[in-house]
Design an enzyme around this catalytic site. Sequence first.
Site, mmCIF file in Angstrom:
data_model
loop_
_atom_site.group_PDB
_atom_site.id
_atom_site.type_symbol
_atom_site.label_atom_id
_atom_site.label_comp_id
_atom_site.label_asym_id
_atom_site.label_seq_id
_atom_site.Cartn_x
_atom_site.Cartn_y
_atom_site.Cartn_z
ATOM 1 N N ARG A 2 -18.528 25.938 33.427
ATOM 2 C CA ARG A 2 -17.483 25.742 32.350
ATOM 3 C C ARG A 2 -16.423 26.344 32.714
ATOM 4 O O ARG A 2 -16.178 27.092 33.380
ATOM 5 C CB ARG A 2 -18.135 27.023 31.778
ATOM 6 N N HIS A 16 -8.983 29.179 25.629
ATOM 7 C CA HIS A 16 -9.741 30.243 26.193
ATOM 8 C C HIS A 16 -8.260 31.675 26.358
ATOM 9 O O HIS A 16 -7.683 31.894 27.226
ATOM 10 C CB HIS A 16 -9.992 30.707 27.344
ATOM 11 N N GLU A 22 -14.243 33.307 21.455
ATOM 12 C CA GLU A 22 -14.411 34.430 21.226
ATOM 13 C C GLU A 22 -12.861 34.624 20.460
ATOM 14 O O GLU A 22 -12.087 35.590 20.655
ATOM 15 C CB GLU A 22 -14.383 35.124 22.505
ATOM 16 N N ASN A 47 -21.074 34.789 24.561
ATOM 17 C CA ASN A 47 -20.602 35.500 25.787
ATOM 18 C C ASN A 47 -21.914 36.743 25.301
ATOM 19 O O ASN A 47 -21.103 37.706 24.687
ATOM 20 C CB ASN A 47 -19.423 35.720 25.638
ATOM 21 N N TYR A 105 -22.622 40.763 26.831
ATOM 22 C CA TYR A 105 -22.116 42.022 28.098
ATOM 23 C C TYR A 105 -23.299 43.040 27.557
ATOM 24 O O TYR A 105 -23.337 43.549 29.124
ATOM 25 C CB TYR A 105 -21.004 41.587 28.356
ATOM 26 N N GLU A 108 -21.599 33.108 28.655
ATOM 27 C CA GLU A 108 -20.579 34.191 29.755
ATOM 28 C C GLU A 108 -21.925 34.888 29.746
ATOM 29 O O GLU A 108 -22.485 35.896 28.621
ATOM 30 C CB GLU A 108 -19.303 34.743 28.955
HETATM 31 C C1 GBH Z 1 -14.279 37.242 27.953
HETATM 32 O O1 GBH Z 1 -14.570 38.580 26.601
HETATM 33 C C2 GBH Z 1 -13.839 36.545 28.342
HETATM 34 O O2 GBH Z 1 -14.465 35.725 27.835
HETATM 35 C C3 GBH Z 1 -14.063 36.031 30.133
HETATM 36 O O3 GBH Z 1 -12.727 36.528 30.004
HETATM 37 C C4 GBH Z 1 -13.729 37.853 30.357
HETATM 38 O O4 GBH Z 1 -13.363 37.704 32.238
HETATM 39 C C5 GBH Z 1 -15.042 38.575 30.180
HETATM 40 O O5 GBH Z 1 -15.423 38.292 28.768
HETATM 41 C C6 GBH Z 1 -15.618 40.404 31.039
HETATM 42 O O6 GBH Z 1 -14.396 41.205 30.234
HETATM 43 O O7 GBH Z 1 -13.946 46.320 24.748
HETATM 44 O O8 GBH Z 1 -14.340 48.417 23.284
HETATM 45 O O9 GBH Z 1 -14.410 46.313 22.676
HETATM 46 C C7 GBH Z 1 -15.472 40.031 27.029
HETATM 47 C C8 GBH Z 1 -14.811 40.957 26.165
HETATM 48 C C9 GBH Z 1 -16.629 42.555 25.608
HETATM 49 C C10 GBH Z 1 -15.244 42.558 24.095
HETATM 50 C C11 GBH Z 1 -17.143 43.508 25.418
HETATM 51 C C12 GBH Z 1 -15.656 42.949 23.333
HETATM 52 C C13 GBH Z 1 -17.368 45.111 23.317
HETATM 53 C C14 GBH Z 1 -16.805 46.150 23.829
HETATM 54 N N1 GBH Z 1 -16.079 41.447 24.796
HETATM 55 N N2 GBH Z 1 -16.406 44.269 24.386
HETATM 56 S S1 GBH Z 1 -14.561 46.651 23.908
#
Ligand code: GBH
Length: 447
Positions: free
Chosen positions: A74, A118, A163, A289, A291, A343
Site C-alpha cells: 500500500r 495521503h 484518514e 487504520n 493504533y 495500517e
Molecule cells: C496514521 O495516522 C497515518 O496515516 C500515517 O501516515 C502515520 O505515519 C501513522 O498513522 C503513524 O502516526 O493524536 O492525540 O489525536 C494516525 C493518526 C493517530 C490520529 C492516533 C489520531 C489519536 C490520538 N492518528 N491519534 S491524538
Amino acid sequence: MNFPPDFVWGVATSAYQIEGAATEDGRGPSIWDSFCRVPGAIADASDGSQACEHYQRWAQDLDLVADLGVDAYRFSVSWPRVRPTGSGAWNSKGLDFYERLVDGLLARGIKPYLTLNHWDLPQALQDQGGWAQRDTVHRFVEYAQGVQALLGDRLSSITTHNEPWVIAMLGHDSGIFAPGLKRRATAMQVSHHLLLSHGLALQALRADGSRCELGIVLNLSPVQPASASPADVQKASLEDGMLLRWYMDPLFHARYPQDVLEHLGADAPQVRAGDMEAMATPMDFLGLNYYTRAVVSAEGPWDVKRGGRELTEMGWEVYPEGLTQLLLRLHQDYRLPPMYVTENGGAFKDQLSQGRVADAARTRYLTQHIAAVQEAMRQGVCMAGYMVWSLLDNFEWASGYDKRFGIVHVDYDTQQRTLKDSGRWYRDFLQRQRAARHAAEAALTGD
Ligand code: GBH
C-alpha cells in the site's frame, strides 16, 4: 493462527513520508512542504524533502517488500508530483515514476494498493482555499480519473482518502498538521468536501470502467469515557460522533449524525442537494487504520489512561482488544463491505547495533493486533486483509524523524536499510501462513 487463503497481507507507506525528491522532475510543492517551514511545526525542524530517498531507491525498496513475502504493498501517489498545481498540466515524469513503481510491484508478484490522497495537497490548490473550497472536490475527481487512466489496468485497489478526520481536524481545527488552520467551521466544511469528493470520484472511476477495488481509509478507535460520570460518558459519545459516526453515517447511511450536527450548530458544513447521496456511493472495501483507543473526560482533551499499560514512543497506549471491539461494533452498526486493517503498528525505541534491531516490543504489538483481527473474524466480521505501518522508518509528520514505525530500519546518514527483528518475524509469519495455505489446498485436491 489460521487465516483464509485469500486474506491479503501487506505493508504500507505514504508518498511524502518516504519519497523525498521534493523538487525533482517537476514535482510541485504540497501543503506539507509549506507547513514544514513554519517555525515550531515539526518537532525536530525537519521536512520530507529527502526522507528515505525512495524516489531514487524504489527498486531496492521493492526488493525488500518482495523479500518479506507480502501479497500487497500500500503506497500513495503524490498529487503535486503528477499534477504540480492540482489543475492544468500533468507532469509526465511524475507519472512515469508511479508507472515504474507499479510495474516493479507486478514484476515481483505484489499487488499494488494505491492511495490517492495521503495528505499532500498541491500548495497551488491550498492558495485557492484548499479542501475548504468546493472546487477542490472537482480537481480531486480529475486527479483520480487521471491516475486510473494511466495505472488502473494494473492496480488491485484504489483508496480515495487516507484518514479524512486527520485532514479535517488536525489540519484545520487544532492546526497541528498541514495546512495548520484553526477554525472548527472550516474543518467541518473540509470533512464534507473530502467525503463528497470520495463519492464523486468513485462514481467517475466506475463510469470510466474501473476494474479496481474502490474504497476509503478511516482512522477509527473505540472512544471510551475516563469514568462512569455522566459528563465523561456524554463527552465520549460526542467524540465518538466526531471521529467515527461523522464519517461512517454519511458513507453508509447517507446522513450526518444528528447529535453532532446539533453540537456543531453554526459550525456544521453547508450541504447541497444530492451531496449526501453521492457520499454514500457503495464501496468495495473499507480500510481502517488502528493504533490505540481514545479515553476522554469532560474536562480535558483526549487523554490516554496510563494505568500500567504499555505506551509506544508516541505516547499511545498499546490496546489490541480495542481493535476487536472496534471491528465488532462496526459490523453490528453498519452493513459493510469487506474491511482491511490498512495500517497498524507502533513507534518503539529502536537501537541499531551490529546490523541488528532487537525490537521485541514491535513484534509483540503486531502479534497481539493480528490476533485481535482474528478474534473479530472468529466472531463473524468479514476481513479482507491486514497491513503493517510501516515498511520503512520515515518522516513521521509533526514528530519528524525521531519516531520510527518501520519494520525496516533506515539510517538517515547513509540511507542504509536494515530489516528489524520485527520484519524478520513478519516474514517468517507470512511464510507459515503460506505453508498452511498450501497444505489446505493440497488437502482439498487430495494430493
Ligand atoms: C496514521 O495516522 C497515518 O496515516 C500515517 O501516515 C502515520 O505515519 C501513522 O498513522 C503513524 O502516526 O493524536 O492525540 O489525536 C494516525 C493518526 C493517530 C490520529 C492516533 C489520531 C489519536 C490520538 N492518528 N491519534 S491524538
